[in-house]
Design an enzyme around this catalytic site. Sequence first.
Site, PDB file in Angstrom:
ATOM      1  N   THR A  54       0.829  -1.205   0.000  1.00 20.87           N
ATOM      2  CA  THR A  54       0.000   0.000   0.000  1.00 20.87           C
ATOM      3  C   THR A  54       0.860   1.250   0.000  1.00 20.87           C
ATOM      4  O   THR A  54       0.452   2.297  -0.501  1.00 20.87           O
ATOM      5  CB  THR A  54      -0.945  -0.003   1.214  1.00 20.87           C
ATOM      6  OG1 THR A  54      -1.686  -1.227   1.223  1.00 20.87           O
ATOM      7  CG2 THR A  54      -1.903   1.161   1.193  1.00 20.87           C
ATOM      8  N   TYR A 141       6.121 -12.819   3.335  1.00 23.37           N
ATOM      9  CA  TYR A 141       4.852 -12.423   2.726  1.00 23.37           C
ATOM     10  C   TYR A 141       4.592 -13.329   1.535  1.00 23.37           C
ATOM     11  O   TYR A 141       5.290 -13.245   0.521  1.00 23.37           O
ATOM     12  CB  TYR A 141       4.924 -10.958   2.297  1.00 23.37           C
ATOM     13  CG  TYR A 141       3.597 -10.339   1.887  1.00 23.37           C
ATOM     14  CD1 TYR A 141       2.402 -11.027   1.969  1.00 23.37           C
ATOM     15  CD2 TYR A 141       3.561  -9.038   1.401  1.00 23.37           C
ATOM     16  CE1 TYR A 141       1.198 -10.449   1.597  1.00 23.37           C
ATOM     17  CE2 TYR A 141       2.363  -8.444   1.024  1.00 23.37           C
ATOM     18  CZ  TYR A 141       1.184  -9.162   1.118  1.00 23.37           C
ATOM     19  OH  TYR A 141      -0.004  -8.586   0.739  1.00 23.37           O
ATOM     20  N   LYS A 166       2.890 -13.769   6.594  1.00 21.48           N
ATOM     21  CA  LYS A 166       1.698 -13.023   6.186  1.00 21.48           C
ATOM     22  C   LYS A 166       1.233 -13.613   4.870  1.00 21.48           C
ATOM     23  O   LYS A 166       2.000 -13.672   3.900  1.00 21.48           O
ATOM     24  CB  LYS A 166       2.027 -11.539   6.025  1.00 21.48           C
ATOM     25  CG  LYS A 166       0.818 -10.693   5.602  1.00 21.48           C
ATOM     26  CD  LYS A 166       1.211  -9.255   5.324  1.00 21.48           C
ATOM     27  CE  LYS A 166      -0.037  -8.466   4.909  1.00 21.48           C
ATOM     28  NZ  LYS A 166       0.278  -7.364   4.005  1.00 21.48           N
TER      29      LYS A 166
END
Length: 309
Positions: A54, A141, A166
Amino acid sequence: MSAAVSRAASLTGLLAFPVTPFTDTGDLDLPCFKEHLTDVLAAGPGAIFVACGTGELASLTATEHEDVVRAAVEHVAGATPVLAGVGGGTRTAVEFARAAQAAGADGLLALPPYLQVGPPAGLVAHYREVAAATDLDVILYQRGTAIFSPGAVAELAEIDNIVALKDGYGDMELLQRIRTATGGRLALLNGMPTAEIFASAYAGLGARAYSSAALAFLPEVAGAFFTAFQNGDDVTQDLLLREFYAPLAELRDTTPGYAVALVKAGLEIRGRSAGPVRPPLADVAPEHREQLARIIDRGLAAVSATPVA
């Protein structure tokens, strides 16, 4: 294990992923970034992840990355852990990791290697080098070019400062096999796009902490959903999913890059502009901006109608 490291190893709650603001000419806007962080902190997140997906990590220079991490660490001032995104090729990720540690980050989110897709042994070698470059805790991730085999995760879980996974891939069978292979040694975080939609499914695997893009521009809705999730309030969760999260996900899927661009558009709609996205992302089209404004209104109306409000 240091106090800073242990903070990143025990993440709970709603995880915040702020944007990286840019000026109208595309330059880094640190004053706006600090204002944005103040707004995010007011929601009481369990941690703040800066310069991640993001936060447009892929478009930041090495200097900008370090400036963003340092500004966040100084502004947050210990109120909650600050984790920094690292990514790109192995040597680039290593440089980012070292810079983030020097800037005072509490931990790292290791995003997938850019573009290149390697076998499990190559992924293990990549993340070994990243973890070896820093004393900070590292969160893997899983998404995109980094989809792990259970055996690869089990091997990486033996590294002391790799502490969590994650997941942004959403394969529940694979996640269960990973948990079995690692004996639960790694914490599991829900990192799906619009993670609230998947919150219940991930909770079944023991992952109750999740990343929330909505927290960056609509903390009222994000906070109300998380409270309902924590309290087992299925009625409120279903209402917010129907009125806000499902329409948001449908809009997100219309255009590549909207997972980030919609967050910045949402901030602008709410009077907290963080500037444009950088290419190759593109700003939200006018007709989609109008649609997003209506979705935001529906979300706020739903919150006002719930006992949480």
